[in-house]
Scaffold this active site. Structure first.
Site, mmCIF file in Angstrom:
data_model
loop_
_atom_site.group_PDB
_atom_site.id
_atom_site.type_symbol
_atom_site.label_atom_id
_atom_site.label_comp_id
_atom_site.label_asym_id
_atom_site.label_seq_id
_atom_site.Cartn_x
_atom_site.Cartn_y
_atom_site.Cartn_z
ATOM 1 N N CYS B 122 43.481 6.867 98.702
ATOM 2 C CA CYS B 122 44.545 6.452 97.783
ATOM 3 C C CYS B 122 44.898 4.977 97.944
ATOM 4 C CB CYS B 122 45.772 7.319 97.981
ATOM 5 S SG CYS B 122 45.398 9.070 97.845
ATOM 6 N N HIS B 258 51.542 3.960 95.013
ATOM 7 C CA HIS B 258 50.590 5.038 94.740
ATOM 8 C C HIS B 258 51.377 6.256 94.276
ATOM 9 C CE1 HIS B 258 47.838 8.252 95.127
ATOM 10 N NE2 HIS B 258 48.304 8.683 96.280
ATOM 11 N N ASN B 289 48.675 13.300 91.073
ATOM 12 C CA ASN B 289 48.164 12.343 92.052
ATOM 13 C C ASN B 289 46.678 12.122 91.778
ATOM 14 O OD1 ASN B 289 46.999 11.177 94.332
ATOM 15 N ND2 ASN B 289 48.317 12.275 95.779
#
Lengths: 82, 333
Positions: B122, B258, B289
């Site tokens: 990520c 993020h 996500n």
């Protein structure tokens, strides 16, 4: 100076009030964070980090899951505070 | 001794254009609830996620990247032949050889651009951006495409109630190019391999191939440990990135963390004491996500909706499996 049991409960009550909006008088030794105080697993992490700062204590992730009630957390802090 | 001529790069680099691709299939929480015992209310309260996009067979890692990149190139106002580097960050491209970046560079019509994949979970967008900036300032490319792309639905255990609702698919891309003044700040980045068990693939592919495990590998995480690290440790990293760029919280227009989980975002905003004037990306609500893709996708949406505008100063921070992280301050394209 190390905090007393009463001071720890009062401190936790302020923290839980700030994070979950629960009235301070509801935060009692026998109350469960999840079932009685609307503190879910993520809010519990916030409570733990705030308690670490306030009481100069380290509460590692693996111990967090054992802190079911306000009493559990109070005992833990009493035993481990710096 | 023979003298080697030094390369000559641009004085600075900046993001010139951004583009995103979201798969056509929108998946609401109701679909997730077919395989886990949970509720829409529980999922929303723990993650903020209402819907996510899942890719179909045609929406491959390469196809989604090409769509997003095409938009970023058009937004930057350059042509594909000017691109000298293509960096793809992904953990969910299932054909590891050759790097998917080469196919993307070719199909976009670049002139044999240097192309490679990176794996930084990520934090992949920040890692790629930092490499791109280095390439431009050093002089090995004039324009570099940085792509974050994931098909995390392929790595999701739909029976794991802690993660089944979390992940989404998509691609986000930016074109990075030369600039006359600083528009990408110093990167604060690093890794904490001692915490590698916190977010990980369940088993290696080879265990699945040999039949040692029957279940296809998936991504798992220790929720509370990740939450604590992401909020409290990453807030420190974010603050360091602001300091390194000489930007105060009051100078900041936009915060693009993020898009891991809205609870992490909320807590970070609180811990960083960001002023109310700062626009905060919350793309996770409808995108889930998407790992390396989440920051450029969120950036693209903020600019498209007008919540942020070109020239705004934005703090971007990525963090995830590794554990790895990267934070920097950028001027939005």
């Amino acid at each position: 100076m190390a905090a007393t049991q009463e001071e720890i409960v009062a401190g936790l009550a302020e923290i839980v009030n700030e994070i979950a909006g629960i009235p301070v008088e509801d935060v009692q030794l026998d109350k469960s964070f999840t079932d009685d105080l609307d503190v879910d697993s993520l809010s519990m992490v916030e409570v733990v980090v705030a308690a670490e700062e306030r009481f100069d204590v380290k509460i590692p992730d693996e111990d967090v899951k054992n802190l079911k009630t306000v009493g559990d957390a109070t005992d833990y802090i009493l035993k481990h505070q710096g | 001794m023979a003298k080697i001529k030094p390369s000559k790069g641009a004085p600075y680099a900046r993001i010139l254009g951004v583009g995103g691709y979201r798969p056509t299939r929108v998946v609401p929480n109701e679909v997730i609830l077919e395989t886990i015992d949970s509720s829409d209310e529980w999922i929303r309260s723990r993650s903020g996620i209402q819907t996510r996009h899942w890719a179909n067979d045609e929406e491959t890692v390469a196809a989604m990247s090409i769509e997003a990149s095409g938009k970023a190139i058009a937004d930057a106002g350059i042509s594909a032949e000017q691109i000298g580097g293509v960096i793809v960050s992904t953990v969910s491209h299932f054909k590891q050889t050759p790097a998917v970046a080469t196919e993307i560079a070719d199909k976009l019509g670049t002139a044999k651009a240097a192309a490679f994949d990176i794996s930084a979970g990520c934090a992949g967008f920040g890692y790629g951006l930092t490499l791109a900036k280095g390439m431009i300032v050093e002089g090995s490319a004039e324009y570099v495409l940085v792509i974050g792309v994931e098909r995390l639905s392929d790595l999701t255990d739909l029976e794991d109630r802690a993660t089944a609702f979390l992940f989404g698919d998509g691609a986000g891309a930016v074109v990075v190019g030369p600039a006359d003044e600083p528009a990408i700040g110093p990167t604060v980045w690093g890794s904490e391999g001692d915490k590698s068990e916190t977010i990980k693939q369940t088993v290696p592919w080879t265990d699945y191939r040999s039949g040692e495990v029957a279940k296809f590998p998936a991504i798992t995480q220790e929720g509370q440990a990740v939450f604590r690290w992401a909020v409290f440790e990453m807030a420190k990293v974010a603050k360091e990135a602001l300091d390194a760029a000489g930007i105060s919280a009051e100078d900041l227009d936009v915060f693009i963390p993020h898009q891991a989980n809205e609870r992490i975002i909320d807590s970070m905003v609180k811990t960083l004491k960001l002023p109310e004037s700062v626009t905060v990306a919350r793309d996770v609500r409808t995108t889930g996500n998407t790992s390396a893709a989440s920051i450029p996708l969120a950036m693209e949406r903020l600019l498209a909706t007008g919540e942020a505008k070109s020239g705004d100063t934005a703090l971007v921070i990525g963090f995830g499996a590794g554990l790895v992280y990267a934070a920097t301050v950028v001027t939005l394209p």
